[in-house]
Design a protein around this motif. Sequence first.
Motif, mmCIF file in Angstrom:
data_model
loop_
_atom_site.group_PDB
_atom_site.id
_atom_site.type_symbol
_atom_site.label_atom_id
_atom_site.label_comp_id
_atom_site.label_asym_id
_atom_site.label_seq_id
_atom_site.Cartn_x
_atom_site.Cartn_y
_atom_site.Cartn_z
ATOM 1 N N TRP A 181 -35.860 -45.991 -16.259
ATOM 2 C CA TRP A 181 -35.082 -45.732 -15.047
ATOM 3 C C TRP A 181 -33.604 -45.622 -15.384
ATOM 4 C CZ3 TRP A 181 -31.359 -49.141 -13.174
ATOM 5 C CH2 TRP A 181 -31.388 -50.432 -13.693
ATOM 6 N N TYR A 182 -32.891 -44.977 -14.488
ATOM 7 C CA TYR A 182 -31.439 -44.871 -14.631
ATOM 8 C C TYR A 182 -30.807 -44.969 -13.254
ATOM 9 C CZ TYR A 182 -31.675 -39.858 -13.291
ATOM 10 O OH TYR A 182 -31.876 -38.659 -12.632
ATOM 11 N N GLY A 183 -29.519 -45.249 -13.228
ATOM 12 C CA GLY A 183 -28.808 -45.362 -11.960
ATOM 13 C C GLY A 183 -28.438 -46.785 -11.604
ATOM 14 N N ALA A 184 -28.182 -47.617 -12.606
ATOM 15 C CA ALA A 184 -27.678 -48.961 -12.330
ATOM 16 C C ALA A 184 -26.331 -48.827 -11.616
ATOM 17 C CB ALA A 184 -27.521 -49.742 -13.624
ATOM 18 N N VAL A 185 -25.980 -49.824 -10.858
ATOM 19 C CA VAL A 185 -24.712 -49.795 -10.135
ATOM 20 C C VAL A 185 -23.577 -49.497 -11.116
ATOM 21 C CG1 VAL A 185 -23.071 -51.165 -8.785
ATOM 22 C CG2 VAL A 185 -25.522 -51.375 -8.357
ATOM 23 N N GLY A 186 -22.795 -48.464 -10.818
ATOM 24 C CA GLY A 186 -21.658 -48.091 -11.645
ATOM 25 C C GLY A 186 -21.985 -47.203 -12.839
ATOM 26 N N GLU A 187 -23.269 -46.970 -13.116
ATOM 27 C CA GLU A 187 -23.639 -46.137 -14.269
ATOM 28 C C GLU A 187 -23.299 -44.669 -14.041
ATOM 29 O OE1 GLU A 187 -27.594 -44.898 -16.886
ATOM 30 O OE2 GLU A 187 -27.837 -46.131 -15.118
ATOM 31 N N ILE A 188 -23.694 -44.154 -12.882
ATOM 32 C CA ILE A 188 -23.432 -42.760 -12.522
ATOM 33 C C ILE A 188 -22.855 -42.777 -11.110
ATOM 34 C CG2 ILE A 188 -24.467 -40.485 -12.107
ATOM 35 C CD1 ILE A 188 -26.788 -41.392 -13.962
ATOM 36 N N PRO A 189 -21.734 -42.127 -10.883
ATOM 37 C CA PRO A 189 -21.149 -42.134 -9.540
ATOM 38 C C PRO A 189 -22.068 -41.451 -8.518
ATOM 39 C CG PRO A 189 -19.575 -41.299 -11.170
ATOM 40 C CD PRO A 189 -20.906 -41.408 -11.848
ATOM 41 N N GLU A 190 -22.190 -42.039 -7.343
ATOM 42 C CA GLU A 190 -22.960 -41.414 -6.259
ATOM 43 C C GLU A 190 -22.388 -40.028 -5.992
ATOM 44 O OE1 GLU A 190 -25.686 -42.368 -4.131
ATOM 45 O OE2 GLU A 190 -25.980 -43.816 -5.731
ATOM 46 N N LYS A 217 -49.695 -48.835 -8.043
ATOM 47 C CA LYS A 217 -48.620 -48.433 -7.131
ATOM 48 C C LYS A 217 -48.161 -47.033 -7.505
ATOM 49 C CE LYS A 217 -46.804 -53.063 -6.312
ATOM 50 N NZ LYS A 217 -45.602 -53.902 -6.400
ATOM 51 N N SER A 218 -47.933 -46.191 -6.495
ATOM 52 C CA SER A 218 -47.513 -44.811 -6.747
ATOM 53 C C SER A 218 -46.252 -44.460 -5.988
ATOM 54 C CB SER A 218 -48.622 -43.837 -6.329
ATOM 55 O OG SER A 218 -49.768 -44.033 -7.105
ATOM 56 N N VAL A 219 -45.533 -43.510 -6.548
ATOM 57 C CA VAL A 219 -44.365 -42.942 -5.896
ATOM 58 C C VAL A 219 -44.355 -41.451 -6.233
ATOM 59 C CG1 VAL A 219 -42.787 -43.433 -7.837
ATOM 60 C CG2 VAL A 219 -41.862 -43.154 -5.533
ATOM 61 N N THR A 220 -43.980 -40.644 -5.266
ATOM 62 C CA THR A 220 -43.849 -39.209 -5.513
ATOM 63 C C THR A 220 -42.373 -38.896 -5.659
ATOM 64 O OG1 THR A 220 -45.867 -38.710 -4.303
ATOM 65 C CG2 THR A 220 -44.321 -36.904 -4.613
ATOM 66 N N VAL A 221 -42.039 -38.278 -6.792
ATOM 67 C CA VAL A 221 -40.647 -37.946 -7.099
ATOM 68 C C VAL A 221 -40.504 -36.444 -7.261
ATOM 69 C CG1 VAL A 221 -40.165 -40.171 -8.211
ATOM 70 C CG2 VAL A 221 -40.975 -38.242 -9.597
ATOM 71 N N THR A 222 -39.275 -35.989 -7.154
ATOM 72 C CA THR A 222 -38.953 -34.588 -7.393
ATOM 73 C C THR A 222 -38.078 -34.509 -8.636
ATOM 74 O OG1 THR A 222 -39.002 -34.199 -5.012
ATOM 75 C CG2 THR A 222 -37.933 -32.513 -6.378
ATOM 76 N N THR A 262 -35.179 -42.437 -11.049
ATOM 77 C CA THR A 262 -33.996 -43.065 -10.452
ATOM 78 C C THR A 262 -34.329 -44.525 -10.160
ATOM 79 O OG1 THR A 262 -34.686 -42.442 -8.241
ATOM 80 C CG2 THR A 262 -33.118 -40.956 -9.366
ATOM 81 N N TYR A 263 -33.306 -45.323 -10.013
ATOM 82 C CA TYR A 263 -33.476 -46.739 -9.697
ATOM 83 C C TYR A 263 -34.383 -46.900 -8.474
ATOM 84 C CZ TYR A 263 -32.256 -51.446 -8.133
ATOM 85 O OH TYR A 263 -32.312 -52.746 -7.715
ATOM 86 N N GLY A 264 -34.119 -46.125 -7.435
ATOM 87 C CA GLY A 264 -34.903 -46.231 -6.205
ATOM 88 C C GLY A 264 -36.375 -45.906 -6.409
ATOM 89 N N ALA A 265 -36.676 -44.901 -7.207
ATOM 90 C CA ALA A 265 -38.068 -44.523 -7.467
ATOM 91 C C ALA A 265 -38.764 -45.594 -8.311
ATOM 92 C CB ALA A 265 -38.121 -43.168 -8.163
ATOM 93 N N PHE A 266 -38.079 -46.093 -9.332
ATOM 94 C CA PHE A 266 -38.675 -47.104 -10.212
ATOM 95 C C PHE A 266 -39.024 -48.362 -9.434
ATOM 96 C CE2 PHE A 266 -39.075 -50.143 -13.649
ATOM 97 C CZ PHE A 266 -39.501 -49.417 -14.746
ATOM 98 N N THR A 267 -38.124 -48.775 -8.525
ATOM 99 C CA THR A 267 -38.369 -50.006 -7.769
ATOM 100 C C THR A 267 -39.565 -49.889 -6.829
ATOM 101 O OG1 THR A 267 -36.792 -49.399 -6.025
ATOM 102 C CG2 THR A 267 -35.959 -50.746 -7.860
ATOM 103 N N ILE A 289 -42.450 -48.844 -7.755
ATOM 104 C CA ILE A 289 -43.685 -49.110 -8.497
ATOM 105 C C ILE A 289 -43.598 -50.275 -9.487
ATOM 106 C CG2 ILE A 289 -44.599 -46.773 -8.242
ATOM 107 C CD1 ILE A 289 -43.601 -46.177 -11.111
ATOM 108 N N ALA A 290 -42.382 -50.717 -9.833
ATOM 109 C CA ALA A 290 -42.253 -51.788 -10.829
ATOM 110 C C ALA A 290 -40.908 -52.494 -10.696
ATOM 111 C CB ALA A 290 -42.393 -51.218 -12.242
ATOM 112 N N ASN A 291 -40.814 -53.643 -11.320
ATOM 113 C CA ASN A 291 -39.571 -54.397 -11.386
ATOM 114 C C ASN A 291 -38.687 -53.757 -12.458
ATOM 115 O OD1 ASN A 291 -37.586 -56.338 -12.154
ATOM 116 N ND2 ASN A 291 -38.865 -57.970 -11.342
ATOM 117 N N THR A 292 -37.451 -53.497 -12.125
ATOM 118 C CA THR A 292 -36.543 -52.832 -13.066
ATOM 119 C C THR A 292 -36.288 -53.659 -14.326
ATOM 120 O OG1 THR A 292 -34.634 -53.669 -11.853
ATOM 121 C CG2 THR A 292 -35.388 -51.428 -11.329
ATOM 122 N N ASP A 293 -36.556 -54.957 -14.276
ATOM 123 C CA ASP A 293 -36.402 -55.789 -15.469
ATOM 124 C C ASP A 293 -37.337 -55.335 -16.590
ATOM 125 O OD1 ASP A 293 -34.472 -57.313 -14.227
ATOM 126 O OD2 ASP A 293 -35.822 -58.967 -13.737
#
Length: 139
Positions: A52-61, A96-101, A117-122, A124-128
């Motif tokens: 996953w990627y998109g930790a707070v501050g990693e990539i600007p919104e 657990k499933s998630v549909t991503v684009t 993305t962080y939101g998609a990963f969460t 289906i799994a714990n980001t840890d």
Amino acid sequence: MDTTNRLTFHRYALLAAALVVGVGVTGTLMLARPAEASVSSIGTMATCNATWYGAVGEIPEGWPTASGEPFHRMALKAAHKTLPFGTRVKVTYQGKSVTVTINDRGGFGGAVCLDLTYGAFTQIANTDLGNIVVQYQVL
């Protein structure tokens, strides 16, 4: 060097050589593994590692992704090396499933083929966990 020390030295040298060869062969085998199973048609299931990627501050919104679409860390999006932008993919981990684009690209190493993305990963799994083995299906 007496005979006993010479034999001990040779044993350690052989052990070291075997270790180097073993690590070299293992490294070669790991490098030779395909980065992902081939998904040639819609509906085909494949298995690979996802991160996953998109930790707070990693990539600007709002920062542009490779597709030009603005980045949002909570969006259900993913990066893939070759799937066309806009491709929808169902990603499953432990039931657990998630549909991503697909809207981004990445330089993945090893067996990693999806970067969620962080939101998609969460979904289906714990980001840890960081890196998980998933099944995915092109929709």
